[in-house]
Design an enzyme around this catalytic site. Structure first.
Site, short mmCIF file in Angstrom:
data_model
loop_
_atom_site.label_atom_id
_atom_site.label_comp_id
_atom_site.label_asym_id
_atom_site.label_seq_id
_atom_site.Cartn_x
_atom_site.Cartn_y
_atom_site.Cartn_z
N GLY A 26 0.83 -1.21 0.00
CA GLY A 26 0.00 0.00 0.00
C GLY A 26 0.86 1.25 0.00
O GLY A 26 0.50 2.27 0.59
N ARG A 30 -2.07 7.14 1.39
CA ARG A 30 -1.70 8.23 2.28
C ARG A 30 -0.72 7.78 3.36
O ARG A 30 0.33 8.39 3.56
CB ARG A 30 -2.96 8.84 2.91
CG ARG A 30 -2.70 9.99 3.85
CD ARG A 30 -3.97 10.73 4.18
NE ARG A 30 -5.05 9.84 4.60
CZ ARG A 30 -6.28 10.25 4.92
NH1 ARG A 30 -6.58 11.53 4.84
NH2 ARG A 30 -7.20 9.39 5.31
N ASP A 52 1.58 -1.93 -4.59
CA ASP A 52 0.27 -1.27 -4.60
C ASP A 52 -0.51 -1.74 -5.81
O ASP A 52 0.04 -2.41 -6.70
CB ASP A 52 0.44 0.26 -4.62
CG ASP A 52 -0.69 0.96 -3.85
OD1 ASP A 52 -1.86 0.65 -4.14
OD2 ASP A 52 -0.40 1.79 -2.98
N THR A 119 -6.05 -2.91 10.85
CA THR A 119 -7.05 -3.19 11.89
C THR A 119 -8.20 -4.01 11.29
O THR A 119 -8.32 -4.15 10.09
CB THR A 119 -7.59 -1.89 12.50
OG1 THR A 119 -8.18 -1.08 11.47
CG2 THR A 119 -6.47 -1.10 13.17
N HIS A 176 -13.20 8.58 14.65
CA HIS A 176 -12.26 8.57 13.52
C HIS A 176 -12.88 9.26 12.30
O HIS A 176 -14.07 9.55 12.28
CB HIS A 176 -11.87 7.14 13.15
CG HIS A 176 -10.90 6.52 14.10
ND1 HIS A 176 -11.29 5.94 15.28
CD2 HIS A 176 -9.54 6.40 14.05
CE1 HIS A 176 -10.23 5.48 15.92
NE2 HIS A 176 -9.15 5.75 15.20
N LYS A 180 -12.83 5.68 7.50
CA LYS A 180 -12.41 4.45 8.20
C LYS A 180 -13.46 3.37 7.99
O LYS A 180 -14.66 3.60 8.16
CB LYS A 180 -12.21 4.73 9.69
CG LYS A 180 -11.66 3.53 10.46
CD LYS A 180 -11.24 3.92 11.87
CE LYS A 180 -10.77 2.73 12.67
NZ LYS A 180 -9.61 2.04 12.04
N THR A 187 -7.90 0.03 18.28
CA THR A 187 -7.39 0.60 19.53
C THR A 187 -8.44 0.53 20.63
O THR A 187 -8.13 0.23 21.79
CB THR A 187 -6.94 2.06 19.31
OG1 THR A 187 -5.97 2.09 18.25
CG2 THR A 187 -6.35 2.66 20.57
#
Length: 282
Positions: A26, A30, A52, A119, A176, A180, A187
């Site tokens: 990736g 960003r 990517d 995640t 967030h 997302k 977390t």
């Protein structure tokens, strides 16, 4: 009581005659571009491979605006061969769960250490990655958050849970940005697991609607909006008082710095093991 932690770090790897060769999955996203720049700015590290779905064939240095590096962006389907040919030591993966589930075992089989910040990984996927790490005798760090401040946050909430016990209700609120994909955040789930373990085991309730009287559960709530980098608040609520412990991320740089630090760390650790960010910080 509210504790706000916002940490930005610059961390260099220990110098050696040969730089740590870092690959990134990736790399054009960003987070990926920020990781590329941080690796290049870290003494004792170099970018050896980049993967990517876009910009395949282009030089990753030109993609991120730092000038040609001689490292082309490769398609992930060529992951194993490119990792071997480039002699990559450690691969950073901060992509999506579906991609990590495929790519991490392939990288481990190629003899490459892993830093995974994706995640939303299921228990099954985590076990698959762990099995690949052990079988192929590499080392990995898997963490839902690479911020040093979050490492301190986790220690604080564990201590609070041990001291307060079951006399206090616990609520976790995370916020967030609107892009997302998973909720609750990794977390927040890590925080809930830490508190549950400290309090002897708790059920998790995700949001509330309708008739839902409160028991001794840990409530977990997710907010999505705008460009929020990441806010996490744990509330310990008793009669006539409450304690709030909060971490707010002001920039993704805190995750980038911690991840690159972990990459320099993991290549020096015992193989065949999966580590956490807590291990890195200790």
């Amino acid at each position: 009581m509210a504790v706000t932690l916002a940490v930005t770090i610059t961390m260099n790897s220990e110098c050696s005659s040969e730089p740590v060769r870092v690959g990134l999955v990736g790399a054009c996203g960003r987070m990926g571009q920020m990781l590329v720049k941080r690796v290049l700015a870290t003494e004792g590290m170099t970018v050896s491979s980049a993967f990517d779905l876009v910009n395949v064939g282009k030089d990753i240095g030109e993609v991120v605006g730092v000038g040609a590096l001689g490292v082309p962006v490769s398609d992930s389907k060529d992951l194993a061969q490119v990792l071997k040919d480039s002699k990559t030591d450690v691969l950073l993966d901060f992509t999506i769960a579906k991609a990590t589930a495929v790519n991490a075992p392939i990288a481990a089989e190629a003899g490459v250490n892993l830093i995974i910040g994706t995640t939303g990984l299921s228990d099954e996927v985590k076990q698959s990655i762990t099995d690949a790490v052990v079988k192929n005798n590499v080392a990995a760090v898997i963490s839902t958050n690479y911020s040093i401040g979050v490492g301190v946050f986790n220690k604080l909430i564990r201590q609070a849970a041990l001291l307060l016990g079951n006399d206090y209700d616990v609520e976790i609120i995370e916020a967030h940005h609107n892009q997302k994909q998973d909720a609750p955040s990794g977390t927040a789930m890590t925080a809930a697991e830490i508190i549950s373990e400290a309090m002897g085991g708790k059920e998790f309730v995700y949001g509330r609607e309708g008739h839902c009287p409160r028991g001794k559960e840990i409530g977990i709530h997710a907010i999505r909006g705008g460009d929020i980098v990441g806010d996490h608040t744990v509330m310990f609520i008793g009669n006539s008082e409450r304690i709030e412990i909060r971490h707010q991320a002001h920039s993704r740089e805190i995750f980038v710095g911690g991840a690159v630090m972990a990459a320099g760390w993991v290549v020096r650790q015992a193989k065949g093991r999966v580590y956490s960010m807590a291990d890195v910080l200790e």
